[in-house]
Design a protein around this motif. Structure first.
Motif, PDB file in Angstrom:
ATOM      1  N   LEU A  98       9.617  74.343  36.128  1.00 43.54           N
ATOM      2  CA  LEU A  98       8.531  73.416  36.492  1.00 43.54           C
ATOM      3  C   LEU A  98       7.813  72.922  35.242  1.00 43.54           C
ATOM      4  N   THR A  99       7.295  71.699  35.309  1.00 41.63           N
ATOM      5  CA  THR A  99       6.496  71.189  34.191  1.00 41.63           C
ATOM      6  C   THR A  99       5.192  71.986  34.098  1.00 41.63           C
ATOM      7  N   VAL A 100       4.496  71.785  32.997  1.00 43.25           N
ATOM      8  CA  VAL A 100       3.191  72.415  32.797  1.00 43.25           C
ATOM      9  C   VAL A 100       2.262  72.067  33.959  1.00 43.25           C
ATOM     10  N   LEU A 101       2.214  70.801  34.301  1.00 46.52           N
ATOM     11  CA  LEU A 101       1.320  70.360  35.379  1.00 46.52           C
ATOM     12  C   LEU A 101       1.693  71.035  36.698  1.00 46.52           C
ATOM     13  N   ASP A 102       2.991  71.079  37.008  1.00 45.29           N
ATOM     14  CA  ASP A 102       3.418  71.697  38.267  1.00 45.29           C
ATOM     15  C   ASP A 102       3.180  73.203  38.265  1.00 45.29           C
ATOM     16  N   ASN A 103       3.341  73.840  37.100  1.00 44.90           N
ATOM     17  CA  ASN A 103       2.999  75.256  37.000  1.00 44.90           C
ATOM     18  C   ASN A 103       1.544  75.484  37.405  1.00 44.90           C
ATOM     19  N   MET A 104       0.697  74.562  36.977  1.00 42.81           N
ATOM     20  CA  MET A 104      -0.734  74.747  37.191  1.00 42.81           C
ATOM     21  C   MET A 104      -1.188  74.398  38.603  1.00 42.81           C
ATOM     22  N   THR A 105      -0.538  73.409  39.217  1.00 44.78           N
ATOM     23  CA  THR A 105      -1.033  72.930  40.511  1.00 44.78           C
ATOM     24  C   THR A 105      -0.367  73.619  41.700  1.00 44.78           C
ATOM     25  N   LEU A 106       0.752  74.305  41.440  1.00 43.02           N
ATOM     26  CA  LEU A 106       1.522  74.916  42.528  1.00 43.02           C
ATOM     27  C   LEU A 106       0.670  75.805  43.446  1.00 43.02           C
ATOM     28  N   ALA A 107       0.020  76.804  42.866  1.00 40.59           N
ATOM     29  CA  ALA A 107      -0.703  77.777  43.706  1.00 40.59           C
ATOM     30  C   ALA A 107      -1.887  77.157  44.457  1.00 40.59           C
ATOM     31  N   PRO A 108      -2.786  76.442  43.771  1.00 41.09           N
ATOM     32  CA  PRO A 108      -3.947  75.924  44.513  1.00 41.09           C
ATOM     33  C   PRO A 108      -3.557  74.929  45.611  1.00 41.09           C
ATOM     34  N   VAL A 109      -2.483  74.169  45.390  1.00 44.10           N
ATOM     35  CA  VAL A 109      -2.055  73.220  46.427  1.00 44.10           C
ATOM     36  C   VAL A 109      -1.394  73.980  47.579  1.00 44.10           C
ATOM     37  N   HIS A 110      -0.518  74.926  47.219  1.00 46.67           N
ATOM     38  CA  HIS A 110       0.166  75.719  48.243  1.00 46.67           C
ATOM     39  C   HIS A 110      -0.832  76.471  49.118  1.00 46.67           C
ATOM     40  N   LEU A 111      -1.888  76.992  48.483  1.00 54.13           N
ATOM     41  CA  LEU A 111      -2.892  77.765  49.225  1.00 54.13           C
ATOM     42  C   LEU A 111      -3.939  76.854  49.886  1.00 54.13           C
ATOM     43  N   LYS A 112      -3.732  75.546  49.726  1.00 55.16           N
ATOM     44  CA  LYS A 112      -4.636  74.547  50.318  1.00 55.16           C
ATOM     45  C   LYS A 112      -6.078  74.694  49.833  1.00 55.16           C
ATOM     46  N   LEU A 113      -6.221  75.109  48.575  1.00 55.62           N
ATOM     47  CA  LEU A 113      -7.564  75.182  47.990  1.00 55.62           C
ATOM     48  C   LEU A 113      -7.959  73.826  47.429  1.00 55.62           C
ATOM     49  N   MET A 114      -6.951  73.021  47.095  1.00 54.75           N
ATOM     50  CA  MET A 114      -7.179  71.670  46.566  1.00 54.75           C
ATOM     51  C   MET A 114      -6.041  70.785  47.074  1.00 54.75           C
ATOM     52  N   ASN A 115      -6.317  69.480  47.166  1.00 56.96           N
ATOM     53  CA  ASN A 115      -5.184  68.590  47.410  1.00 56.96           C
ATOM     54  C   ASN A 115      -4.527  68.273  46.068  1.00 56.96           C
ATOM     55  N   LYS A 116      -3.381  67.581  46.127  1.00 54.00           N
ATOM     56  CA  LYS A 116      -2.595  67.361  44.904  1.00 54.00           C
ATOM     57  C   LYS A 116      -3.393  66.643  43.822  1.00 54.00           C
ATOM     58  N   GLU A 117      -4.155  65.640  44.247  1.00 52.81           N
ATOM     59  CA  GLU A 117      -4.893  64.835  43.282  1.00 52.81           C
ATOM     60  C   GLU A 117      -6.003  65.644  42.605  1.00 52.81           C
ATOM     61  N   GLU A 118      -6.721  66.410  43.418  1.00 54.03           N
ATOM     62  CA  GLU A 118      -7.774  67.279  42.855  1.00 54.03           C
ATOM     63  C   GLU A 118      -7.170  68.283  41.876  1.00 54.03           C
ATOM     64  N   ALA A 119      -6.040  68.877  42.275  1.00 55.24           N
ATOM     65  CA  ALA A 119      -5.409  69.898  41.439  1.00 55.24           C
ATOM     66  C   ALA A 119      -4.954  69.283  40.123  1.00 55.24           C
ATOM     67  N   ARG A 120      -4.422  68.063  40.202  1.00 58.95           N
ATOM     68  CA  ARG A 120      -3.948  67.383  39.000  1.00 58.95           C
ATOM     69  C   ARG A 120      -5.112  67.054  38.051  1.00 58.95           C
ATOM     70  N   THR A 121      -6.190  66.562  38.609  1.00 61.36           N
ATOM     71  CA  THR A 121      -7.369  66.227  37.804  1.00 61.36           C
ATOM     72  C   THR A 121      -7.921  67.474  37.108  1.00 61.36           C
ATOM     73  N   GLU A 122      -8.000  68.545  37.874  1.00 64.66           N
ATOM     74  CA  GLU A 122      -8.506  69.804  37.310  1.00 64.66           C
ATOM     75  C   GLU A 122      -7.554  70.325  36.224  1.00 64.66           C
ATOM     76  N   ALA A 123      -6.254  70.224  36.478  1.00 68.01           N
ATOM     77  CA  ALA A 123      -5.259  70.711  35.508  1.00 68.01           C
ATOM     78  C   ALA A 123      -5.378  69.934  34.196  1.00 68.01           C
ATOM     79  N   LEU A 124      -5.543  68.628  34.287  1.00 66.11           N
ATOM     80  CA  LEU A 124      -5.642  67.809  33.073  1.00 66.11           C
ATOM     81  C   LEU A 124      -6.917  68.150  32.300  1.00 66.11           C
ATOM     82  N   ARG A 125      -7.978  68.417  33.040  1.00 66.55           N
ATOM     83  CA  ARG A 125      -9.242  68.804  32.401  1.00 66.55           C
ATOM     84  C   ARG A 125      -9.062  70.131  31.646  1.00 66.55           C
TER      85      ARG A 125
END
Ligand code: ADP
Ligand code: MG
Length: 246
Positions: A98-125
Motif C-alpha cells: 500500500l502507498t503511504v497514504l493508504d497505509n495511513m487511511t486504511l484503519a480509520p476508514v475501515h473502522l468508520k471513524l472518518m470518511n475517505k476524504e477526512e482521512a486523506r486530509t488528516e493524513a496529508l496534515r
C-alpha cells in the motif's frame, strides 16, 4: 501531579509464558502528558509490558486501567480502547503493498471513524508534520528506514490516539536516521502526548523523559527523573546497565 488524569494505571501485573515468569509484579501509573522511558537489558520484559498495555498480550494477573477502562476485564471492548493507543514498533510494520497514504487511511476508514476524504486530509496534515508531505503516494520500499518509521508514527497519529507506545523505534535504523525519528518524537512530547517509550537512546531519555524506569528480570528496579536514574543511579543493576550503554 494530582490535577492531571491518570492515563495508565497498572497494579501487580504478572505475565507468564508457560512456566516462564516474564513480568513478576509491575505497578506503575502514567499521568496525562507524561513521557516515560523504559530502560533495561534485553529480556527484562519491556516489550511484554508495552504489549500488555494494549492487550497484544493477555495479563496473567493484575489490573491494567487505560483511560478509566479496565482492559483486564473481559467485558471491556478492547478494540475501542486500542483505538486510543498508538503503537510504533522497531520494524515499522507498514503494509508494503500500500502507498503511504493508504497505509495511513486504511484503519480509520475501515473502522468508520472518518470518511475517505477526512482521512486523506488528516493524513496529508500529519505527513507535513513529520516532514514527508511529498511521500504520500510513495510505497514503503521507496523510503529509507527513517522515513518508514516517521510514516509509522504518522499512521499511529492518524487514529488521534491519546497515548503512544514506542518499542525501540530507532533500533533498526542506520545511525544517521535515528535523529530524524527522535525529533518527531520530541515534538510529540512537547505537544503534550502521553508516551511510554522503550529505547536505548539515553540522550533522548535525558532530554525528553519526565520519568525513567529501569527494569530487570520482570521487575521495576528503579525509577525517577532522568537526573536521578541516569545521572545518579542508586541500584547496582542500574549502574551496571548504564555503564554498558553510555
Ligand atoms: P525485552 O523487550 O525487555 O527485551 P521481552 O518482553 O521481549 O523483553 O521478553 C521478556 C522474556 O519473555 C524473554 O525471555 C522472552 O524470550 C520471553 N517472551 C517474550 N514473548 C514471548 C512469547 N510470546 N512466548 C514465550 N516467551 C516470550
Ligand atoms: Mg523488547
Amino acid at each position: 501531579m494530582e490535577d492531571k488524569q491518570c492515563k495508565i494505571h497498572v497494579t501487580n501485573l504478572k505475565k507468564n509464558f508457560g512456566k516462564l515468569e516474564v513480568l513478576k509484579d509491575i505497578s506503575v501509573d502514567v499521568q496525562e502528558g507524561e513521557v516515560v522511558v523504559l530502560l533495561g537489558p534485553s529480556g527484562s520484559g519491556k516489550s511484554t509490558l508495552l504489549r500488555c498495555l494494549n492487550q497484544l498480550e493477555t495479563a496473567t494477573s493484575g489490573k491494567i486501567i487505560i483511560d478509566g477502562h479496565d482492559v483486564t476485564d473481559k467485558h471491556t471492548d478492547i478494540n475501542k480502547v486500542r483505538e486510543n493507543i498508538g503503537m510504533v514498533f522497531q520494524h515499522f510494520n507498514l503494509f508494503n503493498h500500500l502507498t503511504v497514504l493508504d497505509n495511513m487511511t486504511l484503519a480509520p476508514v475501515h473502522l468508520k471513524l472518518m470518511n475517505k476524504e477526512e482521512a486523506r486530509t488528516e493524513a496529508l496534515r500529519l505527513l507535513e508534520r513529520v516532514g514527508l508531505a511529498d511521500k504520500a503516494d510513495a510505497f514503503p520500499s521507496q523510503l529509507s528506514g527513517g522515513q518508514k518509521q516517521r510514516v509509522a508514527i504518522a499512521r499511529a497519529l492518524e487514529m488521534k490516539p491519546d497515548i503512544m507506545l514506542f518499542d525501540e523505534p530507532t533500533s533498526a535504523l542506520d545511525p544517521e536516521m535515528v535523529g530524524e525519528v527522535l525529533a518527531v518524537m520530541k515534538e510529540l512530547a512537547r505537544d503534550g502526548m502521553t508516551m511510554v517509550v522503550v529505547t536505548h537512546e539515553i540522550g533522548f531519555a535525558r532530554e525528553v523523559a519526565d520519568r525513567v524506569i529501569f527494569m530487570e528480570g520482570g521487575y521495576i528496579v528503579e525509577q525517577g527523573t532522568p537526573e536521578e536514574v541516569i545521572n545518579n543511579p542508586k541500584e547496582p543493576r542500574t549502574i551496571d546497565f548504564l555503564s554498558k550503554v553510555l
